[in-house]
Design a protein around this motif. Structure first.
Motif, PDB file in Angstrom:
ATOM      1  N   ASP A  47       0.843  -1.203   0.000  1.00 32.07           N
ATOM      2  CA  ASP A  47       0.000   0.000   0.000  1.00 32.07           C
ATOM      3  C   ASP A  47       0.878   1.253   0.000  1.00 32.07           C
ATOM      4  OD1 ASP A  47      -2.130   1.680   0.008  1.00 32.07           O
ATOM      5  OD2 ASP A  47      -3.092   0.829   1.773  1.00 32.07           O
ATOM      6  N   LEU A  48       1.525   1.512  -1.142  1.00 30.31           N
ATOM      7  CA  LEU A  48       2.481   2.609  -1.246  1.00 30.31           C
ATOM      8  C   LEU A  48       1.920   3.974  -0.839  1.00 30.31           C
ATOM      9  CD1 LEU A  48       4.456   1.726  -4.500  1.00 30.31           C
ATOM     10  CD2 LEU A  48       5.250   1.656  -2.137  1.00 30.31           C
ATOM     11  N   PRO A  49       0.678   4.347  -1.212  1.00 30.69           N
ATOM     12  CA  PRO A  49       0.174   5.659  -0.762  1.00 30.69           C
ATOM     13  C   PRO A  49       0.169   5.812   0.746  1.00 30.69           C
ATOM     14  CG  PRO A  49      -1.197   4.805  -2.533  1.00 30.69           C
ATOM     15  CD  PRO A  49      -0.264   3.707  -2.151  1.00 30.69           C
ATOM     16  N   ILE A  50      -0.214   4.760   1.455  1.00 33.92           N
ATOM     17  CA  ILE A  50      -0.225   4.828   2.915  1.00 33.92           C
ATOM     18  C   ILE A  50       1.194   4.970   3.455  1.00 33.92           C
ATOM     19  CG2 ILE A  50      -0.763   3.561   5.020  1.00 33.92           C
ATOM     20  CD1 ILE A  50      -3.190   4.691   3.625  1.00 33.92           C
ATOM     21  N   GLN A  51       2.153   4.234   2.863  1.00 33.98           N
ATOM     22  CA  GLN A  51       3.530   4.323   3.323  1.00 33.98           C
ATOM     23  C   GLN A  51       4.103   5.718   3.077  1.00 33.98           C
ATOM     24  OE1 GLN A  51       4.596   1.953   5.096  1.00 33.98           O
ATOM     25  NE2 GLN A  51       3.026   0.454   4.572  1.00 33.98           N
ATOM     26  N   LEU A  52       3.733   6.347   1.957  1.00 29.79           N
ATOM     27  CA  LEU A  52       4.202   7.703   1.671  1.00 29.79           C
ATOM     28  C   LEU A  52       3.626   8.703   2.664  1.00 29.79           C
ATOM     29  CD1 LEU A  52       4.012   7.731  -2.241  1.00 29.79           C
ATOM     30  CD2 LEU A  52       6.053   7.570  -0.805  1.00 29.79           C
ATOM     31  N   VAL A  53       2.376   8.519   3.028  1.00 28.82           N
ATOM     32  CA  VAL A  53       1.767   9.403   4.029  1.00 28.82           C
ATOM     33  C   VAL A  53       2.493   9.251   5.362  1.00 28.82           C
ATOM     34  CG1 VAL A  53      -0.324   9.838   5.372  1.00 28.82           C
ATOM     35  CG2 VAL A  53      -0.486   9.470   2.910  1.00 28.82           C
ATOM     36  N   ARG A  54       2.824   8.036   5.730  1.00 25.86           N
ATOM     37  CA  ARG A  54       3.549   7.812   6.980  1.00 25.86           C
ATOM     38  C   ARG A  54       4.918   8.476   6.945  1.00 25.86           C
ATOM     39  NH1 ARG A  54       2.347   1.342   8.040  1.00 25.86           N
ATOM     40  NH2 ARG A  54       0.166   1.569   8.677  1.00 25.86           N
ATOM     41  N   LEU A  55       5.622   8.345   5.829  1.00 24.85           N
ATOM     42  CA  LEU A  55       6.927   8.992   5.712  1.00 24.85           C
ATOM     43  C   LEU A  55       6.799  10.510   5.790  1.00 24.85           C
ATOM     44  CD1 LEU A  55       8.603   6.835   2.903  1.00 24.85           C
ATOM     45  CD2 LEU A  55       9.126   6.831   5.351  1.00 24.85           C
ATOM     46  N   ALA A  56       5.738  11.060   5.183  1.00 19.08           N
ATOM     47  CA  ALA A  56       5.523  12.507   5.245  1.00 19.08           C
ATOM     48  C   ALA A  56       5.268  12.970   6.680  1.00 19.08           C
ATOM     49  CB  ALA A  56       4.348  12.900   4.342  1.00 19.08           C
ATOM     50  N   ILE A  57       4.482  12.189   7.433  1.00 25.75           N
ATOM     51  CA  ILE A  57       4.226  12.533   8.838  1.00 25.75           C
ATOM     52  C   ILE A  57       5.522  12.469   9.644  1.00 25.75           C
ATOM     53  CG2 ILE A  57       3.036  11.788  10.935  1.00 25.75           C
ATOM     54  CD1 ILE A  57       0.743  10.829   9.168  1.00 25.75           C
ATOM     55  N   LEU A  58       6.321  11.425   9.401  1.00 25.79           N
ATOM     56  CA  LEU A  58       7.593  11.282  10.102  1.00 25.79           C
ATOM     57  C   LEU A  58       8.525  12.446   9.783  1.00 25.79           C
ATOM     58  CD1 LEU A  58       9.307   9.485  11.942  1.00 25.79           C
ATOM     59  CD2 LEU A  58      10.123   8.298   9.897  1.00 25.79           C
ATOM     60  N   ALA A  59       8.579  12.836   8.508  1.00 21.65           N
ATOM     61  CA  ALA A  59       9.426  13.968   8.118  1.00 21.65           C
ATOM     62  C   ALA A  59       8.930  15.268   8.753  1.00 21.65           C
ATOM     63  CB  ALA A  59       9.445  14.097   6.596  1.00 21.65           C
ATOM     64  N   GLY A  60       7.614  15.433   8.857  1.00 24.79           N
ATOM     65  CA  GLY A  60       7.075  16.630   9.493  1.00 24.79           C
ATOM     66  C   GLY A  60       7.426  16.700  10.963  1.00 24.79           C
ATOM     67  N   ILE A  61       7.336  15.571  11.662  1.00 25.51           N
ATOM     68  CA  ILE A  61       7.694  15.536  13.082  1.00 25.51           C
ATOM     69  C   ILE A  61       9.171  15.855  13.264  1.00 25.51           C
ATOM     70  CG2 ILE A  61       7.916  14.035  15.090  1.00 25.51           C
ATOM     71  CD1 ILE A  61       5.427  12.570  14.120  1.00 25.51           C
ATOM     72  N   TRP A  62      10.019  15.290  12.397  1.00 25.43           N
ATOM     73  CA  TRP A  62      11.455  15.559  12.496  1.00 25.43           C
ATOM     74  C   TRP A  62      11.743  17.035  12.256  1.00 25.43           C
ATOM     75  CZ3 TRP A  62      15.106  17.595   9.227  1.00 25.43           C
ATOM     76  CH2 TRP A  62      16.446  17.456   9.630  1.00 25.43           C
TER      77      TRP A  62
END
Length: 318
Positions: A47-62
């Protein structure tokens, strides 16, 4: 020889089946079956779209952490006169670089791995013993209503007591070693598993139980074929929560008083104002809880393959 009237429908069905077989060749039947390569299947499960959203959230937190947005505070934002995001003094701030530096330092430190093993061992023992006792007591009280009525009020009373308040007494009885942390985790985990298990057993469909008894099922068969499948989803949900709570319990006990463990490292780093080290230890503890949680989620998915819902066991979905 002339066929009877009872045989005529059967002959007609056979004729229809033969006609259908003649109409579709084997290649055409195989063409109707959807085919999917193993790589397409894995990509679909990923589920690549979900994984990209997770990476975006992680990058935002960082980014919020790296640029100290979370530390600067939002003075204009308040709830009932309380500022949920106050300005944090420079002394108590920690950067991602400082946190990562701690990881690089402890990787080759033998004492760290010993402290890690102490905390993991305490959490696993507390989780296993507390879950087993809670499961057994929950099944017995859920199955036998008279026993539940007799001891139920006492269990509710003990469950209502703050378990952390017993920690000084536990330390006096069992000492400051590993046993006291295991006992604290067992006490807390027991009720987390016992209460949902008892409720799930009591809510098993009585019609299924009656049908099984009518068909001559023994008590063992009633438990394995009716009760156990009915309570499994609720039990796994309780076990996932208990896995996280067991880590929290032993860490709190180690912070209060202990010879070894990550809890002692955590409170020592906080007292020395080394908040980069503090954040790193917190992340390590979270990783331990996630691994335990994920193992239970994996076991849940394997045990509940008969369920149509895909929500079960998705504690860690990679």
């Amino acid at each position: 020889m002339r066929s009877s009237e009872g045989d005529e429908p059967r002959e007609a069905d056979m004729a229809d089946q033969a006609t259908l077989a003649d109409a579709l060749s084997q290649q055409e039947v195989e063409a109707l079956i959807p085919r999917e390569s193993i790589w397409k299947y894995r990509l679909r499960r990923l589920d690549l779209p979900i994984q990209l959203v997770r990476l975006a959230i992680l990058a935002g937190i960082w980014a919020l952490w790296h640029y100290e947005v979370v530390w600067n505070g939002w003075e204009r934002f308040s709830v009932a006169g309380i500022q949920p995001f106050p300005d944090v003094p420079e002394t108590f701030r920690a950067s991602p670089e400082e946190t990562w530096e701690y990881f690089t330092q402890i990787f080759h430190e033998r004492l760290f791995w010993e402290d890690l093993w102490v905390t993991v061992k305490e959490a696993l023992l507390g989780f296993a013993l507390g879950s087993l006792l809670g499961l057994l007591v929950g099944i017995v009280l859920g199955r036998f209503q008279k026993a539940a009525k007799a001891v139920g009020p006492f269990i509710v009373l003990i469950n209502a007591m703050p378990k952390i308040a017993f920690l000084p007494l536990i330390l006096i009885v069992y000492g400051v070693g590993e046993t006291s942390k295991v006992v604290l985790a067992v006490i807390i985990v027991f009720f987390i598993v016992q209460v949902p298990t008892q409720a799930a057993v009591a809510l098993v469909d009585p019609d299924l139980d009656m049908v099984a008894r009518t068909m001559g099922a023994s008590q063992r068969q009633l438990f394995t074929k009716v009760t156990l499948p009915g309570i499994t989803p609720a039990v796994f949900g309780a076990l996932r929560l208990a896995a996280v709570i067991s880590v929290l319990a032993v860490v709190f006990g180690e912070i209060f008083s202990a010879r070894r463990g990550l809890g002692q490292r955590l409170i020592t780093a906080a007292n020395q104002l080394s908040y980069g080290d503090t954040f790193a230890i917190v992340f390590i503890l979270a990783l331990i809880a996630l691994i335990m949680n994920g193992a239970i989620g994996f076991a849940e998915r394997k045990s509940l393959r008969w369920q149509s819902s895909q929500q079960g066991g998705q504690v860690i979905s990679l």
